[in-house]
Write a protein that holds these residues in place. Sequence first.
Motif, PDB file in Angstrom:
ATOM      1  N   PHE A 210      -0.040   8.938  16.088  1.00 47.33           N
ATOM      2  CA  PHE A 210       0.974   7.890  16.247  1.00 47.33           C
ATOM      3  C   PHE A 210       0.602   6.617  15.487  1.00 47.33           C
ATOM      4  N   GLY A 211      -0.569   6.599  14.837  1.00 49.53           N
ATOM      5  CA  GLY A 211      -0.956   5.454  14.023  1.00 49.53           C
ATOM      6  C   GLY A 211      -1.938   4.514  14.668  1.00 49.53           C
ATOM      7  N   ALA A 212      -2.377   4.794  15.903  1.00 47.67           N
ATOM      8  CA  ALA A 212      -3.341   3.924  16.567  1.00 47.67           C
ATOM      9  C   ALA A 212      -4.748   4.185  16.048  1.00 47.67           C
ATOM     10  N   ALA A 213      -5.596   3.165  16.118  1.00 46.90           N
ATOM     11  CA  ALA A 213      -7.030   3.368  15.925  1.00 46.90           C
ATOM     12  C   ALA A 213      -7.580   3.934  17.234  1.00 46.90           C
ATOM     13  N   VAL A 214      -8.461   4.929  17.137  1.00 49.66           N
ATOM     14  CA  VAL A 214      -8.908   5.634  18.339  1.00 49.66           C
ATOM     15  C   VAL A 214     -10.425   5.774  18.328  1.00 49.66           C
ATOM     16  N   THR A 215     -11.021   5.506  19.474  1.00 53.91           N
ATOM     17  CA  THR A 215     -12.438   5.765  19.694  1.00 53.91           C
ATOM     18  C   THR A 215     -12.554   6.792  20.805  1.00 53.91           C
TER      19      THR A 215
END
Length: 419
Positions: free
Chosen positions: A280-285
Amino acid sequence: MITVVGTGTGAPPPARAEAALAGAGLVVGGRRHLAAVRVPGTAERIVLGPLAPALDAIERHLDKHGDAQPVVVLASGDPGFFGIVRALAERFGPERLAVSPGVSSVATAFARLGLTWDDAVVVSAHGRDLRTAVNVCRAHPKVAVLTGPGAGPAELGAALAYRSGERVLVVASSLGDPGGERVERVTPAEAATRDWGPAVSVVLCLDESRAVAPVRTVAGPPEGPARWALAETDFAHRDSMITKFEVRALALARLGPRRGDLVWDVGSGSGSVAVECARFGAAVTAIEKTRDGVERIRANAAAHGVDVQVVHGAAPTVLSDLDDPDAVFIGGGGRELPVIVTACARRARRAVVVAMAALDRVPAVREALTAAGFDCEGVLLQSSRLAPLPGEVTRLAATNPVFLLWGVRPPASTEGVPQ
């Protein structure tokens, strides 16, 4: 009439702009813009600083002189691209503007590298929170960041130096100035240690392995996924230890991942939620305590063409080194679950979603969310899937029930705040 002239990337002002300047009664622009053109001696000059006083001065001039003494506004590059055209149109109406755009700093910076930018994400950090630009840079392979005071290459580099993946920063300064233009490639860590001065206009953040993209039909970053809540078979996982797609669908709806967000996936396992948020385009950790789980998450992210930063360690201990998230999904935790939920809820800006199989843990999780100031809701998800039987008949195969609780931070109250 207000003539808005884009300049500052090396090209001379267009003939229309020269004619407008010759008859201008008021010329507004930055010092270098005013110095680069011939302003009539009879024209009033305003050096552009804070925008509101300049807009007020333009309004007074128009009220007094109308179109008899036209106004000319000088700006960098394309003034309709994150530029002054928006403020002028809001104040005076677009029908009163005659805009002569120059080449934007973004287009110029990409041109210096021989790269197209129809697939780039462009973020303005000028007068805005830098975290949005940082998260977009983490999530996308080709990003242009328009800089500003306190949000320049050093600050961007410092934020990206830790767990930023294979990113390079291209710092473009004084674009169009034959004697002062600089375009430099540096690592985020190198950018963080430099004093770049005030002349920087744009920073490109690139994953150079993906900088050359296929032919596009629609400009801008890739659209959101055509489908989500992907089947478990779309991910590598161990012994069915994966968030089922029915649970994932509701979790994604409550997390609301979007471009510019940072999402944590705690107890990530296979990384299915992390990967879907990244799509969805989020930055993810993703936080995972097992070594084989870490490798599995990386493999799943690579298979789906997204960037997921993976942290090897146990929550809540490893969370202290991470940037504050917008939303958090917690899919594991065991006996430590209430403590993990508390740690995440204290730092999440918008939402925390928790999936669990054990009824006994629901009250403690709910209490942790409400104690952190979240509005808490939840459901028990029980689904039965169509499954084939011999003889071309179908049965219902029940999946294990899962409790899904979510906390949403209520909007800040404006009661008693002057409007």
